[in-house]
Design a protein around this motif. Structure first.
Motif, PDB file in Angstrom:
ATOM      1  N   LEU A  28       7.219  -0.134   4.095  1.00 52.50           N
ATOM      2  CA  LEU A  28       5.916  -0.151   3.658  1.00 52.50           C
ATOM      3  C   LEU A  28       5.439  -1.155   2.818  1.00 52.50           C
ATOM      4  O   LEU A  28       6.268  -1.068   1.718  1.00 52.50           O
ATOM      5  CB  LEU A  28       5.515   1.403   3.242  1.00 52.50           C
ATOM      6  N   GLN A  43       8.783  -4.064  -0.549  1.00 55.29           N
ATOM      7  CA  GLN A  43       8.673  -2.771   0.038  1.00 55.29           C
ATOM      8  C   GLN A  43       8.096  -1.681  -1.029  1.00 55.29           C
ATOM      9  O   GLN A  43       8.546  -1.803  -2.224  1.00 55.29           O
ATOM     10  CB  GLN A  43      10.044  -2.370   0.422  1.00 55.29           C
ATOM     11  N   ASP A  46       8.451   5.127  -3.611  1.00 57.38           N
ATOM     12  CA  ASP A  46       7.996   6.439  -3.690  1.00 57.38           C
ATOM     13  C   ASP A  46       7.750   6.752  -5.185  1.00 57.38           C
ATOM     14  O   ASP A  46       9.169   6.466  -5.767  1.00 57.38           O
ATOM     15  CB  ASP A  46       8.581   7.499  -2.840  1.00 57.38           C
ATOM     16  N   LEU A  53       9.759   3.113   0.621  1.00 60.00           N
ATOM     17  CA  LEU A  53       9.034   3.803   1.764  1.00 60.00           C
ATOM     18  C   LEU A  53       9.108   3.205   2.783  1.00 60.00           C
ATOM     19  O   LEU A  53       8.983   1.860   2.949  1.00 60.00           O
ATOM     20  CB  LEU A  53       7.640   4.183   1.120  1.00 60.00           C
ATOM     21  N   TRP A  54       9.316   3.916   4.031  1.00 60.76           N
ATOM     22  CA  TRP A  54       9.079   3.456   5.574  1.00 60.76           C
ATOM     23  C   TRP A  54       8.077   4.129   6.147  1.00 60.76           C
ATOM     24  O   TRP A  54       7.499   5.266   5.870  1.00 60.76           O
ATOM     25  CB  TRP A  54      10.297   3.741   6.141  1.00 60.76           C
ATOM     26  N   THR A  55       7.506   3.318   7.238  1.00 61.24           N
ATOM     27  CA  THR A  55       6.034   3.828   7.794  1.00 61.24           C
ATOM     28  C   THR A  55       6.299   3.886   9.232  1.00 61.24           C
ATOM     29  O   THR A  55       7.133   2.944   9.808  1.00 61.24           O
ATOM     30  CB  THR A  55       4.687   3.301   7.289  1.00 61.24           C
ATOM     31  N   SER A  73      -0.287   7.585  10.638  1.00 62.16           N
ATOM     32  CA  SER A  73       1.068   6.721  10.002  1.00 62.16           C
ATOM     33  C   SER A  73       1.722   8.085   9.116  1.00 62.16           C
ATOM     34  O   SER A  73       0.848   8.805   8.220  1.00 62.16           O
ATOM     35  CB  SER A  73       0.434   5.767   9.124  1.00 62.16           C
ATOM     36  N   LYS A  75       4.600   8.195   6.064  1.00 64.99           N
ATOM     37  CA  LYS A  75       5.426   7.361   5.581  1.00 64.99           C
ATOM     38  C   LYS A  75       6.633   8.273   4.960  1.00 64.99           C
ATOM     39  O   LYS A  75       6.605   9.683   4.672  1.00 64.99           O
ATOM     40  CB  LYS A  75       4.896   7.204   4.105  1.00 64.99           C
ATOM     41  N   SER A 119      -3.143  11.282   3.755  1.00 69.29           N
ATOM     42  CA  SER A 119      -1.740  10.620   3.785  1.00 69.29           C
ATOM     43  C   SER A 119      -0.704  11.427   3.949  1.00 69.29           C
ATOM     44  O   SER A 119      -0.608  12.480   3.214  1.00 69.29           O
ATOM     45  CB  SER A 119      -1.984   9.551   2.603  1.00 69.29           C
ATOM     46  N   ARG A 121       3.408  12.089   3.827  1.00 66.37           N
ATOM     47  CA  ARG A 121       4.639  11.393   3.258  1.00 66.37           C
ATOM     48  C   ARG A 121       5.638  12.436   3.676  1.00 66.37           C
ATOM     49  O   ARG A 121       5.486  13.651   3.539  1.00 66.37           O
ATOM     50  CB  ARG A 121       4.662  11.401   1.825  1.00 66.37           C
TER      51      ARG A 121
END
Length: 139
Positions: A28, A43, A46, A53-55, A73, A75, A119, A121
């Motif tokens: 992300l 990147q 968090d 963080l990856w999405t 999406s 995260k 959002s 996570r």
């Protein structure tokens, strides 16, 4: 008001009919950070876990979900790029279960009418049922 800004959720509360990954996990980008000399962004990290963080794009299988809510999406905070479980379905969609989901409400005012959206996570991703004693398929 004592309502938390980050609301812990269970996977089944968010995706009662299942969640399907439709592409690979990607880093992300941190759009609050200054761009690198090559124009790319670092990147995102968090704030609570201090993990990268990856999405990933996820298809919500809820038949009652609206058009704008079918693809979301998620995260994932993880030290390394998350690996989805093996896809044995014969389709391009991999069913997954997210662990440690946190929902953060926000106002999407990009359309004609503003709307409340979320959002999402998570702390991890695994094969469905892995937390109920079924074999895990994810590293």
């Amino acid at each position: 008001m004592a309502i938390p800004r980050r609301i812990p959720m269970n996977h089944r509360d968010v995706f009662p009919h299942g969640a399907y990954i439709v592409d690979a996990f990607e880093p992300l980008a941190d759009f609050n950070a200054n761009p690198r000399p090559d124009g790319s962004r670092p990147q995102a990290i968090d704030q609570e876990t201090n993990l990268p963080l990856w999405t990933v794009s996820v298809f919500d299988a809820d038949p009652d979900a609206g058009k704008k809510d079918k693809a979301v999406s998620v995260k994932v905070a993880a030290k390394v790029q998350p690996v989805p479980p093996e896809n044995k379905s014969g389709t391009p969609f991999t069913q997954v279960e997210f662990t440690g989901i946190i929902a953060v409400p926000w106002i999407d005012d990009s359309g004609i009418r503003a709307r409340l959206t979320w959002s999402l996570r998570a702390l991890g991703v695994q094969a469905p049922g892995a937390s109920r004693g079924e074999p895990k398929a994810v590293a």
